[in-house]
Design a protein around this motif. Sequence first.
Motif, short mmCIF file in Angstrom:
data_model
loop_
_atom_site.label_atom_id
_atom_site.label_comp_id
_atom_site.label_asym_id
_atom_site.label_seq_id
_atom_site.Cartn_x
_atom_site.Cartn_y
_atom_site.Cartn_z
N SER A 1 -5.33 32.34 17.76
CA SER A 1 -4.36 32.53 18.85
C SER A 1 -3.79 33.95 18.80
O SER A 1 -3.54 34.49 17.71
N PRO A 2 -3.57 34.58 19.97
CA PRO A 2 -2.93 35.91 19.97
C PRO A 2 -1.52 35.88 19.39
O PRO A 2 -0.98 36.92 19.03
N ALA A 3 -0.94 34.68 19.27
CA ALA A 3 0.40 34.56 18.70
C ALA A 3 0.40 34.79 17.18
O ALA A 3 1.47 34.97 16.59
N PHE B 1 4.85 33.31 24.99
CA PHE B 1 3.96 32.16 24.91
C PHE B 1 4.69 30.89 25.37
O PHE B 1 5.90 30.88 25.51
N ARG B 2 3.91 29.85 25.58
CA ARG B 2 4.53 28.55 25.81
C ARG B 2 4.98 28.01 24.46
O ARG B 2 4.21 28.01 23.49
N ASP C 1 -4.52 24.89 23.35
CA ASP C 1 -4.14 26.09 24.11
C ASP C 1 -3.74 27.22 23.17
O ASP C 1 -2.69 27.16 22.52
N GLY D 1 -2.41 29.84 23.88
CA GLY D 1 -1.17 30.44 24.36
C GLY D 1 0.07 29.62 24.05
O GLY D 1 1.15 29.89 24.58
N THR D 2 -0.08 28.62 23.17
CA THR D 2 1.04 27.75 22.80
C THR D 2 1.40 27.93 21.34
O THR D 2 0.52 28.01 20.47
#
Length: 304
Positions: A178-180, A192-193, A238, A240-241
């Motif tokens: 994840s990019p997070a 992000f979500r 996801d 993005g979460t």
Amino acid sequence: MDRRIKFRHLDAFSAIARAGSLKQAADALHLSQPSISKTLKELEEIVGASLMERDRAGAKLTQEGEVFLQFAEQCTAALRHGLRSVRSGGAAAAHLKVGVLPSVASSLLPDAASAFAAQNPDTLLEIHEGPHHDLTSRLRAGRLDLVVGRLGRPETMQGLVFRQLYTEEVVVVAAPGSPAATVRSFEDIDAFRVLYPPSDSAIRPLVARMLIAQGVPLFRNRIETASAAVGRALTLADPGTVWVISRGVVDRDIAENRLVQLDIDTGPTMGAVGVMSLADEVPTPASRAFGIALGRAAKLRRAV
């Protein structure tokens, strides 16, 4: 005590207080809504005070109702405990009902439950997972014998005692890749979500205080959930979460690289995990045995 007050009055009142809705309480007790409404009205007439404020949004305790609820739930709990003791002939209960918060359901409980079941084959162990407020309310009403999880806010612990087993912090996790994964601050995860603890969860106040101290507003793009299954599924599905959750829920996922922990300081969320029981109740042999199993499982967990 006024002899007009019956067990059905107290049971209905406690159910409405827990559910915050006459309809949901009626469904839980297998009654019609007019019937439970009539029962509540009878109780208020006997007590001589309004115990609930009703509107289209549901039912909310009045100040008098808050006071009365404590004694109503202690009364029903004592009665249920007495019935169990009589039916078991004063011996160890053959049925132990334990409530578990998500933070211990997948980490501490499996080892403790397995050990208890092996050593107490004649006792049926019944485990219920749920949010803190619901489980502690059921504990006070005598529908549970113990609750295992995070220490809650003071107002949720009235009439209960807490025995600490260990401490743990809240963590932020994401799916591998994840990019997070490179995020280093709470301010940056607003992109992000965010899966965020709901208002009735034990960790919500700790997370909220930490964000306030850092000047970070409540995340706009968020889903609130206390479900470990939902949180895990959404995070893995996801990239993005990100998921804000007690470490105990995702310990194994992190260890086995199914989820990655973000390098964000969450030290202020450190809190106690332990066993909750009624303050004025003498523990049954089964409750004591389960407490010992929990203590051993917690000691093994700390040693890992």
